[in-house]
Motif scaffolding. Structure first.
Motif, PDB file in Angstrom:
ATOM      1  N   ILE A  12      10.870 -34.853 -41.714  1.00 39.20           N
ATOM      2  CA  ILE A  12       9.487 -35.305 -41.636  1.00 39.20           C
ATOM      3  C   ILE A  12       8.744 -34.693 -40.446  1.00 39.20           C
ATOM      4  O   ILE A  12       7.531 -34.555 -40.479  1.00 39.20           O
ATOM      5  CB  ILE A  12       9.405 -36.856 -41.617  1.00 39.20           C
ATOM      6  N   VAL A  15       6.724 -31.567 -41.508  1.00 37.81           N
ATOM      7  CA  VAL A  15       5.703 -31.723 -42.549  1.00 37.81           C
ATOM      8  C   VAL A  15       4.316 -31.541 -41.945  1.00 37.81           C
ATOM      9  O   VAL A  15       4.033 -32.021 -40.848  1.00 37.81           O
ATOM     10  CB  VAL A  15       5.832 -33.123 -43.194  1.00 37.81           C
ATOM     11  N   VAL A 157       9.310 -38.384 -47.679  1.00 36.34           N
ATOM     12  CA  VAL A 157      10.176 -37.341 -47.129  1.00 36.34           C
ATOM     13  C   VAL A 157      11.567 -37.930 -46.932  1.00 36.34           C
ATOM     14  O   VAL A 157      11.772 -38.785 -46.070  1.00 36.34           O
ATOM     15  CB  VAL A 157       9.626 -36.802 -45.793  1.00 36.34           C
TER      16      VAL A 157
END
Length: 176
Positions: A12, A15, A157
């Motif tokens: 994550i 991202v 995620v």
């Protein structure tokens, strides 16, 4: 609605989005799991703002949220939410987990953000059964998206393969 929900397997902290949700603890100290990764990747600004929140509010309660800047992450904000520790399902765990997702989505709208990324809240050291947690996460998100058009993308995620496969299967079932 389901076009607005996406799933990826990965980290994550890598991202690119407007809001990254952190599965925090009540003290907001990033000591383990995804929280530690977000604090490290985001840098000192997240730690400093979490310390300020602790001084002002004493931390964050289970099911609630607080917000910091995203620091070095490719996002505008980090929404820290405290998921419930699994205690067998008799201590309002499902309600509190549902609130984590709903409160983060509401705050994203308030912040005028259209894209948000969630980790798998409470499924690590907090021991929430992964499939049950995924069902709650998707239900909270779907309920919110039915009533709110502001959010364009909700990204789940999953760092581990097991959570990814659970979400993938649940999303496929919903799209039938």
């Amino acid at each position: 609605m389901y076009r607005r929900i996406k799933l990826i397997k990965g980290d994550i902290t890598k991202v690119s989005t407007e809001v990254i949700v952190n599965a925090a603890n009540t003290s907001l100290i990033g000591t383990s799991g995804v929280s530690s990764d977000i604090h490290k990747a985001g840098g000192i600004v997240i730690d400093q703002q979490c310390m300020d929140i602790r001084r002002r509010l004493g931390g964050c309660k289970t099911g609630e949220i607080v917000v910091t800047d995203a620091g070095n992450l490719d996002a505008r904000y980090v929404i820290h939410t405290v998921g419930p520790v699994w205690k067998g399902g008799e201590k309002r765990e499902s309600e509190l987990l549902y609130n984590c997702y709903t409160n983060a989505l509401k705050e994203s709208v308030r912040l005028e953000c259209k894209k948000i990324a969630f980790p798998n809240i409470s499924t690590g050291i907090y021991g929430y059964p992964k499939k049950e947690a995924a069902k709650i996460a998707l239900k909270a998100t779907e309920d919110f998206l039915k009533e709110n058009k502001e959010i364009e993308e909700v990204l789940f995620v999953s760092y581990d393969e097991e959570n990814y496969e659970i979400y993938d299967e649940l999303l496929k079932q919903q799209n039938k």
